[in-house]
Design an enzyme around this catalytic site. Sequence first.
Site, PDB file in Angstrom:
ATOM      1  N   ARG A  87       0.680  -1.759  -0.319  1.00 52.33           N
ATOM      2  CA  ARG A  87      -0.341   0.470   0.275  1.00 52.33           C
ATOM      3  C   ARG A  87       0.986   1.241   0.121  1.00 52.33           C
ATOM      4  NH1 ARG A  87      -3.871   3.481   1.215  1.00 52.33           N
ATOM      5  NH2 ARG A  87      -3.377   4.982   3.254  1.00 52.33           N
ATOM      6  N   GLY A  89       0.045   5.141   0.588  1.00 55.35           N
ATOM      7  CA  GLY A  89      -0.972   6.005   0.649  1.00 55.35           C
ATOM      8  C   GLY A  89      -0.788   6.815   2.091  1.00 55.35           C
ATOM      9  N   THR A  90      -1.602   7.503   2.132  1.00 49.13           N
ATOM     10  CA  THR A  90      -1.264   8.667   3.273  1.00 49.13           C
ATOM     11  C   THR A  90      -1.999   8.693   4.614  1.00 49.13           C
ATOM     12  OG1 THR A  90      -3.550   9.471   2.555  1.00 49.13           O
ATOM     13  CG2 THR A  90      -1.432  10.434   1.241  1.00 49.13           C
ATOM     14  N   GLU A 179      -5.250   5.820   9.196  1.00 48.16           N
ATOM     15  CA  GLU A 179      -5.159   5.906   7.463  1.00 48.16           C
ATOM     16  C   GLU A 179      -6.579   4.642   7.710  1.00 48.16           C
ATOM     17  OE1 GLU A 179      -3.448   2.789   6.046  1.00 48.16           O
ATOM     18  OE2 GLU A 179      -4.653   2.257   7.243  1.00 48.16           O
ATOM     19  N   SER A 203       0.119  12.959   5.207  1.00 47.98           N
ATOM     20  CA  SER A 203      -0.709  14.041   4.647  1.00 47.98           C
ATOM     21  C   SER A 203      -1.427  15.259   5.188  1.00 47.98           C
ATOM     22  CB  SER A 203      -1.658  14.103   3.733  1.00 47.98           C
ATOM     23  OG  SER A 203      -2.966  13.051   4.698  1.00 47.98           O
ATOM     24  N   ASP A 204      -1.749  15.501   6.884  1.00 46.89           N
ATOM     25  CA  ASP A 204      -2.297  15.937   7.462  1.00 46.89           C
ATOM     26  C   ASP A 204      -1.387  15.862   9.259  1.00 46.89           C
ATOM     27  OD1 ASP A 204      -4.973  15.453   8.859  1.00 46.89           O
ATOM     28  OD2 ASP A 204      -4.641  13.874   6.738  1.00 46.89           O
TER      29      ASP A 204
END
Length: 233
Positions: A87, A89-90, A179, A203-204
């Site tokens: 994976r 992802g973020t 996530e 991402s945040d």
Amino acid sequence: MSTHIGAKQNEIASTVLLPGDPLRAKFIAENFLEDVICYNDVRGMYGYTGTYKGKRVSVQGTGMGIPSISIYANELIESYGVKNLIRVGTCGSINKDIKVRDIILAMGACTNSGTNRMRFNGMDFAPIASFDLLKKAYDIGKSKGLDIKVGNILSSDLFYNDDKDAIKLWSKYGVLGIEMEASGLYTLGAKYGVNTLAILTVSDSIVTGEETTAKERETTFTKMMEIALELAE
């Protein structure tokens, strides 16, 4: 072909990168792979196969959440014989020391989802990454001079969660970020005896409120993509 993937046999490599966003799959294929074919566009969930530094690798969008990634992971393993599922992802940071754009290798994946409780008749299962992939990814990241974080994450069924106390509790127990997919992927890796790993870019930050844009999430988190691609066998 499988129910949700339109590929023919032998069109998918043994190592597959799994971004949630199908546009990130498209970005990876267009910017990193050579001799690319698009083997899937069913439901707009793009899948591509090409070569990276001479090694064959595929990238398949999965959508968001444990049920969605579980559909694609199941079909990739059962119908196409995939052995390595990574994976890319973020996640959102819930640790003050984990900053936006940091890279996390998810060693384990807690969850508040009911899927594993259903699978294991109410008992708890501890989904973990494949050690070989984890170690290789860590070594690749360090060789690139990256400050790689390794630890536990939470795969949540809730994207919007008003229970701030729950987030504080997870953080207290050392969970680095949140996530929505890794726990499901790791569980299927255990079930089928294949290798799984989640490489996540922050991402945040739920701690500071800092965040990135949708376009940044699609196209700029290239370091985790490069680490994942280097894992192709």
